[in-house]
Enzyme design. Structure first.
Site, PDB file in Angstrom:
ATOM      1  CG  LEU A 152     -19.470  -8.467 -19.039  1.00 47.87           C
ATOM      2  CD1 LEU A 152     -19.879  -9.912 -18.790  1.00 47.87           C
ATOM      3  CD2 LEU A 152     -19.417  -8.204 -20.548  1.00 47.87           C
ATOM      4  N   GLY A 153     -18.984  -6.655 -15.013  1.00 44.29           N
ATOM      5  CA  GLY A 153     -17.794  -6.040 -14.415  1.00 44.29           C
ATOM      6  C   GLY A 153     -16.688  -7.077 -14.366  1.00 44.29           C
ATOM      7  NE  ARG A 154     -12.964  -4.670 -10.704  1.00 48.36           N
ATOM      8  CZ  ARG A 154     -12.676  -3.471 -10.178  1.00 48.36           C
ATOM      9  NH1 ARG A 154     -11.550  -2.886 -10.480  1.00 48.36           N
ATOM     10  NH2 ARG A 154     -13.514  -2.883  -9.350  1.00 48.36           N
ATOM     11  CB  ILE A 155     -17.062 -10.692 -10.385  1.00 49.65           C
ATOM     12  CG1 ILE A 155     -16.048 -10.316  -9.291  1.00 49.65           C
ATOM     13  CG2 ILE A 155     -17.716 -12.035 -10.093  1.00 49.65           C
ATOM     14  CD1 ILE A 155     -16.656 -10.087  -7.918  1.00 49.65           C
ATOM     15  NE  ARG A 175     -24.969   1.708 -15.031  1.00 54.74           N
ATOM     16  CZ  ARG A 175     -24.504   2.181 -13.888  1.00 54.74           C
ATOM     17  NH1 ARG A 175     -25.232   3.025 -13.196  1.00 54.74           N
ATOM     18  NH2 ARG A 175     -23.323   1.835 -13.429  1.00 54.74           N
ATOM     19  CB  ILE A 230     -21.775 -14.913  -6.751  1.00 50.38           C
ATOM     20  CG1 ILE A 230     -21.667 -14.514  -8.225  1.00 50.38           C
ATOM     21  CG2 ILE A 230     -21.817 -16.407  -6.630  1.00 50.38           C
ATOM     22  CD1 ILE A 230     -21.198 -13.155  -8.505  1.00 50.38           C
ATOM     23  NE  ARG A 232     -22.432  -6.956  -0.749  1.00 54.68           N
ATOM     24  CZ  ARG A 232     -21.277  -7.589  -0.951  1.00 54.68           C
ATOM     25  NH1 ARG A 232     -21.259  -8.787  -1.504  1.00 54.68           N
ATOM     26  NH2 ARG A 232     -20.140  -7.029  -0.588  1.00 54.68           N
ATOM     27  CG  ASP A 256     -21.965 -17.178  -1.866  1.00 57.58           C
ATOM     28  OD1 ASP A 256     -21.906 -18.067  -0.978  1.00 57.58           O
ATOM     29  OD2 ASP A 256     -21.092 -16.311  -2.004  1.00 57.58           O
ATOM     30  CD  GLU A 261     -25.302 -12.436   2.992  1.00 60.68           C
ATOM     31  OE1 GLU A 261     -24.171 -12.243   3.496  1.00 60.68           O
ATOM     32  OE2 GLU A 261     -25.509 -12.431   1.778  1.00 60.68           O
ATOM     33  CG  HIS A 279     -21.542 -13.586   1.550  1.00 58.63           C
ATOM     34  ND1 HIS A 279     -22.127 -12.357   1.746  1.00 58.63           N
ATOM     35  CD2 HIS A 279     -20.515 -13.363   0.697  1.00 58.63           C
ATOM     36  CE1 HIS A 279     -21.471 -11.444   1.039  1.00 58.63           C
ATOM     37  NE2 HIS A 279     -20.493 -12.032   0.398  1.00 58.63           N
TER      38      HIS A 279
HETATM   39  C1  8YV Z   1     -16.733 -11.030   1.526  1.00 59.41           C
HETATM   40  C2  8YV Z   1     -17.710  -9.955  -0.587  1.00 59.41           C
HETATM   41  O1  8YV Z   1     -17.494 -12.082   1.963  1.00 59.41           O
HETATM   42  O2  8YV Z   1     -15.863  -8.861  -1.521  1.00 59.41           O
HETATM   43  C3  8YV Z   1     -17.047  -8.825  -1.282  1.00 59.41           C
HETATM   44  O3  8YV Z   1     -17.744  -7.863  -1.644  1.00 59.41           O
HETATM   45  O4  8YV Z   1     -18.877 -10.052  -0.562  1.00 59.41           O
HETATM   46  C4  8YV Z   1     -16.905 -11.026   0.036  1.00 59.41           C
HETATM   47  O5  8YV Z   1     -15.692 -11.169  -0.594  1.00 59.41           O
HETATM   48  C5  8YV Z   1     -17.090  -9.793   2.293  1.00 59.41           C
HETATM   49  O6  8YV Z   1     -16.174  -8.805   2.035  1.00 59.41           O
HETATM   50  C6  8YV Z   1     -17.158 -10.020   3.800  1.00 59.41           C
HETATM   51  O7  8YV Z   1     -15.955 -10.407   4.317  1.00 59.41           O
END
Ligand code: 8YV
Length: 324
Positions: A152-155, A175, A230, A232, A256, A261, A279
């Site tokens: 539950l960070g910013r995103i 945590r 969304i 990693r 995503d 990748e 991504h």
């Molecule tokens: C980008 C990301 O695709 O901000 C991130 O951590 O995964 C994405 O916004 C990445 O920075 C590659 O350009």
């Protein structure tokens, strides 16, 4: 153009290239491997790097004794060896906040697309099956379900806020408990997964979160559950996820991000219960422009000797611009 030199690594939109080229003596390469092959004298004198997407290993830092700042394009910085940078007195910056809403939008869009099978439904129309075979099969409801946010960070918070508007019950893994409008905290991803319909992964990447969503969580989410990632590829045990999707122990996945990748595991292409995205969560023109601008603000702050805008390792004050 100034005499300040900037090593730019990666493929950037033209507007970023134009801006960096106008502000600095720019040395551009497409990858960290190409950077390592630059002339030694250049590597030895460059103080600042702007990097997008590529890894920044300790070996490159070692070849650049004057390096003082690495400005990363992206909020995630698992592409950079942070302990090595810190030990060498190199500040690292990222681009937080400016992309949170964008990434959250895609997470919600992917969840709806997977639950309601939007991609298959379109094919039902374009392949003539609507008139031939009749109505598209019934799909899963989205609104009002139980959502579990992993991280539950910013995103993660932006995603949760959006799902509240879908009348969902919000639980989260973190945590430590956060201040929220009554959302349920779990300190175990497995326990969270057992209590929700949708698991949305919004963790930071890196060694600490490697495989945090494992086989047990994916099985606990179950044959009716959907996982959305969304963050990693590394945050989910990918082999376990592919197997759970194949056996239908897990209902579906909307992804995503992936390990390795863009050369993703080919088994993903054989699964029918996945939605695969390249991504692209932050990839709108508006947000990418804001990310590039913030990256350049960090580089400019370094050369001006002022506080870095968004540092990720120890205080910017610890890293003055060299006077030599
Ligand atoms: C980008 C990301 O695709 O901000 C991130 O951590 O995964 C994405 O916004 C990445 O920075 C590659 O350009």
């Amino acid at each position: 153009m100034t005499t300040q030199e900037l090593l730019v690594i990666g493929t950037y939109p033209y507007w970023d290239m134009t801006a960096m080229n106008a502000e600095y003596t720019m040395h551009h390469v497409e990858s960290d491997v190409a950077a390592a092959a630059l002339p030694t004298a250049l590597l030895e004198r460059v103080e600042a790097i702007a990097v997008k997407f590529h890894t920044l290993p300790e070996s490159l830092m070692a070849a650049m004794p004057s390096l003082r700042v690495i400005a990363n394009y992206g909020v995630g910085f698992d592409n950079i060896d942070i302990p090595a940078a810190t030990a060498r007195g190199i500040a690292v910056t990222n681009t937080p906040d400016v992309l949170s809403d964008e990434v959250a939008d895609l997470a919600v869009g992917m969840l709806i697309a997977q639950a309601r099978r939007l991609v298959e439904a379109e094919a039902w129309v374009t392949e003539g099956r609507w008139s031939r075979d009749g109505a598209f099969p019934l799909q899963m409801r989205v609104w009002g379900k139980r959502a579990g946010i992993v991280g539950l960070g910013r995103i993660g918070r932006e995603i949760a806020d959006r799902l509240v508007a879908f009348k969902m019950d919000i639980s989260y893994y973190a945590r430590t408990p956060k201040e929220t409008p009554g959302w349920r905290h779990y300190d175990s991803v497995d326990a969270l997964a057992a209590d929700v319909d949708f698991l949305i992964v919004a963790l930071a990447g890196g060694p600490e979160t490697q495989g945090l969503v494992g086989e047990a969580a994916l099985h606990a989410l179950g044959p009716e559950g959907i996982v959305v990632n969304i963050s990693r590829g590394s945050t989910i045990d990918e082999a376990a996820m592919i197997e759970a999707l194949r056996t239908k122990a897990l209902g579906g996945a909307a992804l995503d991000v992936f390990e390795n990748e863009p050369n993703i595991d080919p088994r993903f292409l054989t699964l029918e219960n996945v939605l695969l995205q390249p991504h692209q969560a932050s990839a709108t023109r508006d947000t990418r422009a804001a990310m590039g601008a913030l990256q350049r603000e960090n580089v400019a702050a370094y050369f001006a000797g002022t506080s870095l805008k968004t540092p990720v390792n120890p205080p910017a004050e610890a890293f003055g611009r060299s006077t030599t």
